[in-house]
Design an enzyme around this catalytic site. Structure first.
Site, PDB file in Angstrom:
ATOM      1  N   THR A   7      30.904  41.251  37.542  1.00  0.00           N
ATOM      2  CA  THR A   7      31.502  41.271  36.210  1.00  0.00           C
ATOM      3  C   THR A   7      30.581  40.575  35.226  1.00  0.00           C
ATOM      4  O   THR A   7      29.873  39.635  35.608  1.00  0.00           O
ATOM      5  CB  THR A   7      32.887  40.574  36.204  1.00  0.00           C
ATOM      6  OG1 THR A   7      33.409  40.600  34.872  1.00  0.00           O
ATOM      7  CG2 THR A   7      32.814  39.118  36.668  1.00  0.00           C
ATOM      8  N   LYS A  12      36.677  36.013  33.897  1.00  0.00           N
ATOM      9  CA  LYS A  12      37.023  36.581  35.214  1.00  0.00           C
ATOM     10  C   LYS A  12      36.210  35.895  36.303  1.00  0.00           C
ATOM     11  O   LYS A  12      36.744  35.519  37.347  1.00  0.00           O
ATOM     12  CB  LYS A  12      36.637  38.063  35.265  1.00  0.00           C
ATOM     13  CG  LYS A  12      37.523  39.026  34.569  1.00  0.00           C
ATOM     14  CD  LYS A  12      36.978  40.444  34.903  1.00  0.00           C
ATOM     15  CE  LYS A  12      37.580  41.505  34.047  1.00  0.00           C
ATOM     16  NZ  LYS A  12      37.003  42.840  34.346  1.00  0.00           N
ATOM     17  N   ASP A  69      38.881  45.724  37.226  1.00  0.00           N
ATOM     18  CA  ASP A  69      39.201  46.298  35.928  1.00  0.00           C
ATOM     19  C   ASP A  69      40.612  45.854  35.592  1.00  0.00           C
ATOM     20  O   ASP A  69      41.529  45.983  36.406  1.00  0.00           O
ATOM     21  CB  ASP A  69      39.105  47.828  35.924  1.00  0.00           C
ATOM     22  CG  ASP A  69      38.989  48.334  34.488  1.00  0.00           C
ATOM     23  OD1 ASP A  69      38.013  47.941  33.808  1.00  0.00           O
ATOM     24  OD2 ASP A  69      39.870  49.082  34.034  1.00  0.00           O
TER      25      ASP A  69
END
Ligand code: ITT
Length: 226
Positions: A7, A12, A69
């Site tokens: 990512t 995240k 996602d």
């Protein structure tokens, strides 16, 4: 297990580090590899885009990859922004302002609307032998005035009624137990455990029907997800 957290979102990445490092995963990030163009997220589902990202980085870098996602589905907006949550604007502050302006516009046209919303997280773990895919969700409400300074993204306007706090007011360890990402990670660890058991059936584990295995419970405890 060595794993690339594939990512470019630092929020995240730090949540995955906090959850996975204590249980023995050796994590690397995209910064540990030569720079790569980001893949275009062309799928219409979280699951499809998580798979697309995991496959792309696995094919480019040939290491086990975890891709995520995720996004926010707002009921008053018919589920928008959904898979387009990151593309609403260029910064978290602007994304929040744009999202609130959409809700206010919808309310000006249609009267009071439900403020219910959910965060969704799809994870795809791409290994040489195949993929493990899971999803998690968490329900909350959108508030008009951002509160709290932790977390990232839409956290300051995502109010979580059971704690009477926004996600940006939760401590990192609380968010890491309650969030959509935590739900998905729990499912992922359970599936990893099951596939390890299947690959090494010499010491079958006693497991009551419908209950988590002891190995799965202890990996959740180690990963701060219990
Ligand atoms: P990568 O694709 O590189 O992982 P990204 O930020 O573009 O990074 P996504 O396409 O999955 O990732 O978009 C996710 C967006 O949804 C993110 O930018 C936030 O705006 C929002 N989001 C996801 N999880 C969130 C969370 O836990 N708290 C707040 N907002 C979140």
């Amino acid at each position: 297990m060595r794993l690339l957290i594939a990512t470019s979102n630092p929020g995240k990445a730090s949540e995955y580090r906090a959850a996975l490092e204590p249980c023995g995963f050796e994590l690397s990030s995209l910064a540990d590899f030569p720079p790569l163009a980001e893949p275009q997220e062309t799928e219409s589902t979280f699951r499809g885009n998580a798979r697309l990202k995991a496959d792309y980085y696995f094919e480019q870098l040939a290491v086990p990859c975890l891709a995520d996602d995720s996004g926010l589905e707002v009921d008053a907006l018919g589920g928008r922004p959904g898979v387009r949550s990151a593309r609403v604007a260029d910064s978290d502050r602007q994304r929040i302002a744009v999202l609130l302006s959409w809700i206010h516009e919808a309310e000006a046209q249609r009267g009071t609307l439900p403020r219910t919303a959910r965060f969704v997280c799809a994870i795809c773990l791409r290994l040489p032998e195949g993929r493990i895919e899971v999803e998690g969700t968490v329900q909350g409400q959108i508030i008009d005035t951002p509160r709290g300074s932790r977390g990232f993204g839409y956290d300051p306007i995502f109010y979580y009624p059971p704690r009477r706090k926004t996600f940006a007011e939760l401590s990192p360890s609380e968010k890491n137990r309650l969030s959509h990402r935590a739900q998905a990670l729990r499912r992922l660890l359970a599936k990893i455990q099951t596939s390890r058991q299947a690959a090494n059936p010499r010491r079958p584990e006693k497991k009551r029907k419908g209950s988590q295995s002891e190995a799965s419970r202890s990996s959740l405890r180690l990963c701060n997800l219990a």
